[in-house]
Design an enzyme around this catalytic site. Sequence first.
Site, mmCIF file in Angstrom:
data_model
loop_
_atom_site.group_PDB
_atom_site.id
_atom_site.type_symbol
_atom_site.label_atom_id
_atom_site.label_comp_id
_atom_site.label_asym_id
_atom_site.label_seq_id
_atom_site.Cartn_x
_atom_site.Cartn_y
_atom_site.Cartn_z
ATOM 1 N N TYR A 107 -1.086 8.887 -2.809
ATOM 2 C CA TYR A 107 -1.047 7.898 -3.890
ATOM 3 C C TYR A 107 -2.270 6.981 -3.850
ATOM 4 C CZ TYR A 107 4.043 8.968 -4.075
ATOM 5 O OH TYR A 107 5.278 9.568 -4.165
ATOM 6 N N SER A 108 -2.315 6.092 -2.866
ATOM 7 C CA SER A 108 -3.303 5.008 -2.834
ATOM 8 C C SER A 108 -4.729 5.531 -2.732
ATOM 9 C CB SER A 108 -3.028 4.070 -1.648
ATOM 10 O OG SER A 108 -1.775 3.449 -1.770
ATOM 11 N N SER A 140 0.100 8.513 5.449
ATOM 12 C CA SER A 140 0.780 8.719 6.723
ATOM 13 C C SER A 140 0.999 10.208 6.989
ATOM 14 C CB SER A 140 2.132 8.007 6.729
ATOM 15 O OG SER A 140 1.977 6.617 6.542
ATOM 16 N N GLU A 223 11.516 6.192 -2.115
ATOM 17 C CA GLU A 223 10.839 5.625 -0.939
ATOM 18 C C GLU A 223 11.320 4.209 -0.652
ATOM 19 O OE1 GLU A 223 6.303 4.810 0.750
ATOM 20 O OE2 GLU A 223 6.603 5.405 -1.334
#
Length: 388
Positions: A107-108, A140, A223
């Site tokens: 995502y980021s 992660s 999440e």
Amino acid sequence: MPDVITEVRDWLQQNWDPDLSRAEWLDRVVTAGWAAPSWEPQWFGRGLSGSQSRAVAAEFAKVGAPGSGQDRMNLWAATVHAAGSDDLKSRLLEGFLRGQLRGCLLYSEPGAGSDLAGLRTRAVRDGEDWVVNGQKVWTSFAQKADYGMLIARTDVDVPKHRGLTFFMMPMKQPGVTVRPIHQITGESEFNEVFFDNARVADTNRVGDVNAGWAILQLALGFERAIMGGSARTDRGKGPADGDLRKEGLRDLAIRLGRFDDPVLRQDIARIEGLQAVNRWNLARSKSAANKAERLSVLSLSKIAMSRILHESARVYTDLVGPESMLEGPDNPLGDATTFRALNAYFTSIGGGTDQIQRNIIGEKVLGLPREPDPFYDRPFRELPHDQS
């Protein structure tokens, strides 16, 4: 409900064996439909209600058996089940449920942190595939993942929220480079991920082309539910994490002879109050009238867990005293305290920053107006930061 409880108890009595390997045990759980009980039988479930599924997971927890509750707690499987095609479900669901496949979140980006809709990683259609170029960050476990849940820009001529598409991106391929980031806790779970003409089949797309923002919100809801209901507080390295992993604040205060301190007792009571309210909000999210309400309430739980972890870290540090400045296996209590304090910041960032959660709560729960955005309806190509 009683019939389901009786059935799962009987099944556990006949099948649960702590000496089984995790793979052997998960094979039994998935085959029997207990891994994701609320899903349809064709997708390894039993067609139970949400409350029945939670009751099943509670029975597993009572005997210390893992594997159930994955219809809520397995982010990858839950997202694919909720929004993936039947073909994608048939290829990936079982592997995620059995632990044979591992995932990460793509995502980021360095230039699109809190404003995730401003992401610039591009996916361009090439026949039956999409070619991906760009960079993600704070990913992660990317070095171990088989698939990444990727949100990429597929159209620069529409406003930023509309030109995004969601994919299950194969990670183990040429063109995907993973670089670990050294964290303040001493670990390297986060990573930078670079895409250089990497490819993902269109059959790995989740949802429609350019409709990825809605899928992203769905995945973020899963999440936040996971993060709101649990949080990591141990280092996971054996003796160094012992005391704090096994003891709550109240028990540790009693053991250290500090529970008669009125200020400390008030701090512990405040944290337990936050935990109680968080449990109520999680229960409220489960009974929400619609998905939008559920996702908004989950933001309350996520930001509550962030506050709980920071407050707990502060009180643990006060309780342990000077030893909290020490680390390593020779100082297990101090090491665990230090880890808790440093790791609390992860929950303030992962799954959407605390600031973003406050914006969601303000707009969706309290009904406050959106912050002004002069570029909200402008094509992405025209945004000031865009260089394409």
